[in-house]
Design a protein around this motif. Sequence first.
Motif, PDB file in Angstrom:
ATOM      1  N   THR A 174       0.931  -1.332  -0.003  1.00  0.00           N
ATOM      2  CA  THR A 174       0.022  -0.070  -0.083  1.00  0.00           C
ATOM      3  C   THR A 174       0.914   1.337   0.087  1.00  0.00           C
ATOM      4  O   THR A 174       1.681   1.463   0.737  1.00  0.00           O
ATOM      5  N   SER A 175       0.447   2.293  -0.764  1.00  0.00           N
ATOM      6  CA  SER A 175       1.302   3.510  -0.908  1.00  0.00           C
ATOM      7  C   SER A 175       0.133   4.549  -0.362  1.00  0.00           C
ATOM      8  O   SER A 175      -0.794   4.611  -0.595  1.00  0.00           O
ATOM      9  N   VAL A 176       1.008   5.028   0.653  1.00  0.00           N
ATOM     10  CA  VAL A 176       0.114   6.109   1.496  1.00  0.00           C
ATOM     11  C   VAL A 176       0.859   7.479   1.257  1.00  0.00           C
ATOM     12  O   VAL A 176       2.026   7.806   1.409  1.00  0.00           O
ATOM     13  N   THR A 177      -0.245   8.734   1.090  1.00  0.00           N
ATOM     14  CA  THR A 177       0.651   9.792   1.079  1.00  0.00           C
ATOM     15  C   THR A 177      -0.142  10.552   2.478  1.00  0.00           C
ATOM     16  O   THR A 177      -1.442  10.598   2.551  1.00  0.00           O
ATOM     17  N   ILE A 178       0.677  11.321   3.215  1.00  0.00           N
ATOM     18  CA  ILE A 178      -0.023  11.961   4.591  1.00  0.00           C
ATOM     19  C   ILE A 178       0.158  13.195   4.288  1.00  0.00           C
ATOM     20  O   ILE A 178       1.354  13.916   4.298  1.00  0.00           O
ATOM     21  N   ILE A 179      -0.932  13.975   4.184  1.00  0.00           N
ATOM     22  CA  ILE A 179      -0.741  15.497   4.259  1.00  0.00           C
ATOM     23  C   ILE A 179      -0.608  15.957   5.808  1.00  0.00           C
ATOM     24  O   ILE A 179      -2.023  15.812   6.454  1.00  0.00           O
ATOM     25  N   GLY A 180       0.239  16.745   5.993  1.00  0.00           N
ATOM     26  CA  GLY A 180       0.485  17.074   7.412  1.00  0.00           C
ATOM     27  C   GLY A 180       1.544  16.489   8.085  1.00  0.00           C
ATOM     28  O   GLY A 180       2.007  15.399   7.656  1.00  0.00           O
ATOM     29  N   THR A 181       1.988  17.038   9.098  1.00  0.00           N
ATOM     30  CA  THR A 181       3.361  16.517   9.659  1.00  0.00           C
ATOM     31  C   THR A 181       3.180  16.760  11.157  1.00  0.00           C
ATOM     32  O   THR A 181       4.294  16.794  11.748  1.00  0.00           O
ATOM     33  N   GLY A 182       2.016  16.887  11.774  1.00  0.00           N
ATOM     34  CA  GLY A 182       1.908  17.009  13.069  1.00  0.00           C
ATOM     35  C   GLY A 182       1.923  15.681  13.827  1.00  0.00           C
ATOM     36  O   GLY A 182       2.410  14.633  13.477  1.00  0.00           O
ATOM     37  N   ASN A 183       1.706  15.816  15.118  1.00  0.00           N
ATOM     38  CA  ASN A 183       1.323  14.555  15.819  1.00  0.00           C
ATOM     39  C   ASN A 183       0.645  13.219  15.278  1.00  0.00           C
ATOM     40  O   ASN A 183       1.212  12.272  15.407  1.00  0.00           O
ATOM     41  N   MET A 184      -0.514  13.757  14.794  1.00  0.00           N
ATOM     42  CA  MET A 184      -1.404  12.763  14.400  1.00  0.00           C
ATOM     43  C   MET A 184      -0.788  12.270  12.943  1.00  0.00           C
ATOM     44  O   MET A 184      -0.669  10.895  12.868  1.00  0.00           O
ATOM     45  N   ALA A 185      -0.388  13.004  12.268  1.00  0.00           N
ATOM     46  CA  ALA A 185       0.358  12.550  10.977  1.00  0.00           C
ATOM     47  C   ALA A 185       1.431  11.602  11.358  1.00  0.00           C
ATOM     48  O   ALA A 185       1.380  10.605  10.559  1.00  0.00           O
ATOM     49  N   ASN A 186       2.214  11.951  12.074  1.00  0.00           N
ATOM     50  CA  ASN A 186       3.570  10.985  12.571  1.00  0.00           C
ATOM     51  C   ASN A 186       3.052   9.878  13.019  1.00  0.00           C
ATOM     52  O   ASN A 186       3.615   8.640  12.870  1.00  0.00           O
ATOM     53  N   ALA A 187       2.243   9.829  13.887  1.00  0.00           N
ATOM     54  CA  ALA A 187       1.569   8.664  14.655  1.00  0.00           C
ATOM     55  C   ALA A 187       0.701   7.818  13.644  1.00  0.00           C
ATOM     56  O   ALA A 187       1.339   6.443  13.650  1.00  0.00           O
ATOM     57  N   ILE A 188       0.116   8.151  12.755  1.00  0.00           N
ATOM     58  CA  ILE A 188      -0.512   7.519  11.619  1.00  0.00           C
ATOM     59  C   ILE A 188       0.283   6.717  10.866  1.00  0.00           C
ATOM     60  O   ILE A 188       0.543   5.673  10.417  1.00  0.00           O
ATOM     61  N   GLY A 189       1.477   7.747  10.391  1.00  0.00           N
ATOM     62  CA  GLY A 189       2.342   7.298   9.331  1.00  0.00           C
ATOM     63  C   GLY A 189       3.384   5.897  10.015  1.00  0.00           C
ATOM     64  O   GLY A 189       3.580   5.098   9.191  1.00  0.00           O
ATOM     65  N   GLY A 190       3.554   6.087  11.104  1.00  0.00           N
ATOM     66  CA  GLY A 190       4.360   5.409  12.109  1.00  0.00           C
ATOM     67  C   GLY A 190       3.503   3.998  11.978  1.00  0.00           C
ATOM     68  O   GLY A 190       4.282   2.854  11.646  1.00  0.00           O
ATOM     69  N   VAL A 191       2.414   3.844  12.175  1.00  0.00           N
ATOM     70  CA  VAL A 191       1.498   2.615  12.260  1.00  0.00           C
ATOM     71  C   VAL A 191       1.678   2.048  10.824  1.00  0.00           C
ATOM     72  O   VAL A 191       1.861   0.906  10.852  1.00  0.00           O
ATOM     73  N   LEU A 192       1.234   2.876   9.876  1.00  0.00           N
ATOM     74  CA  LEU A 192       1.240   2.257   8.489  1.00  0.00           C
ATOM     75  C   LEU A 192       2.744   1.859   8.205  1.00  0.00           C
ATOM     76  O   LEU A 192       2.654   0.662   7.389  1.00  0.00           O
ATOM     77  N   ALA A 193       3.654   2.628   8.307  1.00  0.00           N
ATOM     78  CA  ALA A 193       4.838   2.238   7.963  1.00  0.00           C
ATOM     79  C   ALA A 193       5.163   0.935   8.596  1.00  0.00           C
ATOM     80  O   ALA A 193       5.957  -0.075   7.905  1.00  0.00           O
ATOM     81  N   LYS A 194       5.161   0.668   9.812  1.00  0.00           N
ATOM     82  CA  LYS A 194       5.417  -0.474  10.557  1.00  0.00           C
ATOM     83  C   LYS A 194       4.397  -1.509   9.977  1.00  0.00           C
ATOM     84  O   LYS A 194       5.135  -2.824   9.916  1.00  0.00           O
ATOM     85  N   GLY A 195       3.488  -1.310   9.226  1.00  0.00           N
ATOM     86  CA  GLY A 195       2.885  -2.514   8.545  1.00  0.00           C
ATOM     87  C   GLY A 195       3.395  -2.740   7.183  1.00  0.00           C
ATOM     88  O   GLY A 195       2.729  -3.578   6.464  1.00  0.00           O
ATOM     89  N   GLY A 196       4.231  -2.135   6.591  1.00  0.00           N
ATOM     90  CA  GLY A 196       4.934  -2.328   5.413  1.00  0.00           C
ATOM     91  C   GLY A 196       4.281  -1.544   4.347  1.00  0.00           C
ATOM     92  O   GLY A 196       4.724  -1.671   3.305  1.00  0.00           O
ATOM     93  N   ALA A 197       3.632  -0.402   4.693  1.00  0.00           N
ATOM     94  CA  ALA A 197       3.066   0.479   3.566  1.00  0.00           C
ATOM     95  C   ALA A 197       4.410   1.486   3.313  1.00  0.00           C
ATOM     96  O   ALA A 197       5.169   1.826   4.262  1.00  0.00           O
ATOM     97  N   SER A 198       4.358   1.815   2.141  1.00  0.00           N
ATOM     98  CA  SER A 198       5.245   2.977   1.646  1.00  0.00           C
ATOM     99  C   SER A 198       4.649   4.296   1.956  1.00  0.00           C
ATOM    100  O   SER A 198       3.468   4.726   1.510  1.00  0.00           O
ATOM    101  N   VAL A 199       5.121   5.165   2.812  1.00  0.00           N
ATOM    102  CA  VAL A 199       4.489   6.302   3.313  1.00  0.00           C
ATOM    103  C   VAL A 199       5.376   7.406   3.164  1.00  0.00           C
ATOM    104  O   VAL A 199       6.507   7.643   3.303  1.00  0.00           O
ATOM    105  N   GLY A 200       4.546   8.362   2.411  1.00  0.00           N
ATOM    106  CA  GLY A 200       5.301   9.802   2.170  1.00  0.00           C
ATOM    107  C   GLY A 200       4.452  10.976   2.611  1.00  0.00           C
ATOM    108  O   GLY A 200       3.215  10.679   3.096  1.00  0.00           O
ATOM    109  N   TYR A 201       5.052  11.871   3.164  1.00  0.00           N
ATOM    110  CA  TYR A 201       4.531  13.129   3.564  1.00  0.00           C
ATOM    111  C   TYR A 201       4.377  14.432   2.655  1.00  0.00           C
ATOM    112  O   TYR A 201       5.311  14.600   2.250  1.00  0.00           O
ATOM    113  N   VAL A 202       3.499  14.947   2.772  1.00  0.00           N
ATOM    114  CA  VAL A 202       3.364  16.418   2.251  1.00  0.00           C
ATOM    115  C   VAL A 202       3.076  17.513   3.336  1.00  0.00           C
ATOM    116  O   VAL A 202       1.819  17.180   3.944  1.00  0.00           O
ATOM    117  N   SER A 203       3.651  18.324   3.451  1.00  0.00           N
ATOM    118  CA  SER A 203       3.650  19.305   4.706  1.00  0.00           C
ATOM    119  C   SER A 203       2.301  20.258   4.143  1.00  0.00           C
ATOM    120  O   SER A 203       1.816  20.374   3.152  1.00  0.00           O
TER     121      SER A 203
END
Lengths: 192, 192
Positions: free
Chosen positions: A2-31
């Motif tokens: 799964t490829s994931v783009t997260i818009i936002g770089t706050g606490n929730m963005a980082n926490a969600i990205g951390g979970v999804l990356a741990k699960g093997g997703a490819s996670v990118g961020y857009v500030s």
Amino acid sequence: MTSVTIIGTGNMANAIGGVLAKGGASVGYVSREEAGTAPVTGDVVVLAVPYPALAGLAEAYRDQLAGKVVVDITNPLDFSTFDSLVVPAGSSAAAELQAALPGARVVKAFNTTFAATLASGQVGANTTTVLVAGDHADAKATLVEAVKAGGLQAIDAGSLARAHELEALGFLQLTLAAGEKISWTGGFAVVS
Amino acid sequence: MTSVTIIGTGNMANAIGGVLAKGGASVGYVSREEAGTAPVTGDVVVLAVPYPALAGLAEAYRDQLAGKVVVDITNPLDFSTFDSLVVPAGSSAAAELQAALPGARVVKAFNTTFAATLASGQVGANTTTVLVAGDHADAKATLVEAVKAGGLQAIDAGSLARAHELEALGFLQLTLAAGEKISWTGGFAVVS
């Protein structure tokens, strides 16, 4: 994968990205500064921004988000009073977002889990559970599997109409934490 | 000693009465068949009946309930669809009850805890927490103390306006159990 783009770089963005990356997703961020100009490339796009930012993102990314799984995590509180929501009674931020993005598959998720409980994977002694609502079964299944792969629990909580109840739950949880009845590392755990 | 009258003799009535009696309250019951004719003598009156029965009880007991703590435990679901509530959007059964009983001190409570979790005192590994909302601080404090004396946790969740969110939470929890996403011995635990 799964490829994931997260818009936002706050606490929730980082926490969600951390979970999804741990699960093997490819996670990118857009500030939020880049949002509206930077492309969103993920099949799953998490709008990890405050509610007032949703409308602008929907307008800027309407074409790019068509066909994608778009995750709304917001709690549309009136933060000046902490006593009501700013969406119409009976509606939800997620329903508004789906209406603004008719080509996208909007799911409501992560609004009932504080950032700390996503990062730790625990609400007290309980595994953190992400409640997911939406009208697109495949979109919900994609997110549920991605969250479970990251070590948390996830439950399909029903249609997008249930986003109203999820936002009520998120609102209540925020008022309890702001009122120091619960801590920001606790809140509502789901016991199956 | 707190004196409690519980109207209703179902699972919830018995579970609530058990908690309050364990805490030292004097608990009496009025069956639904007797309701409307039998006197209610408790300082705290728990209306442990389904939502459709509230209006008739309010009319029958309006004078007797003046000044008392009246506890609304209902989840006003449309049980034919399990997809909506039957109260107006943004409102609550508890707000309707307070309007029908202007002399009473209405509190919302027990609608977010399944009967089994009241009886066992546990939601999974967590102590069962009763969420209490209302506009009368003394009424809420009376109920919170009575519940805590019975070995559960209880939290003042805010004004009677928060009954909308508590009913949303109860609704969501019922849909999750009916859909077998959670069990009737589980549900939402509150981790402080």
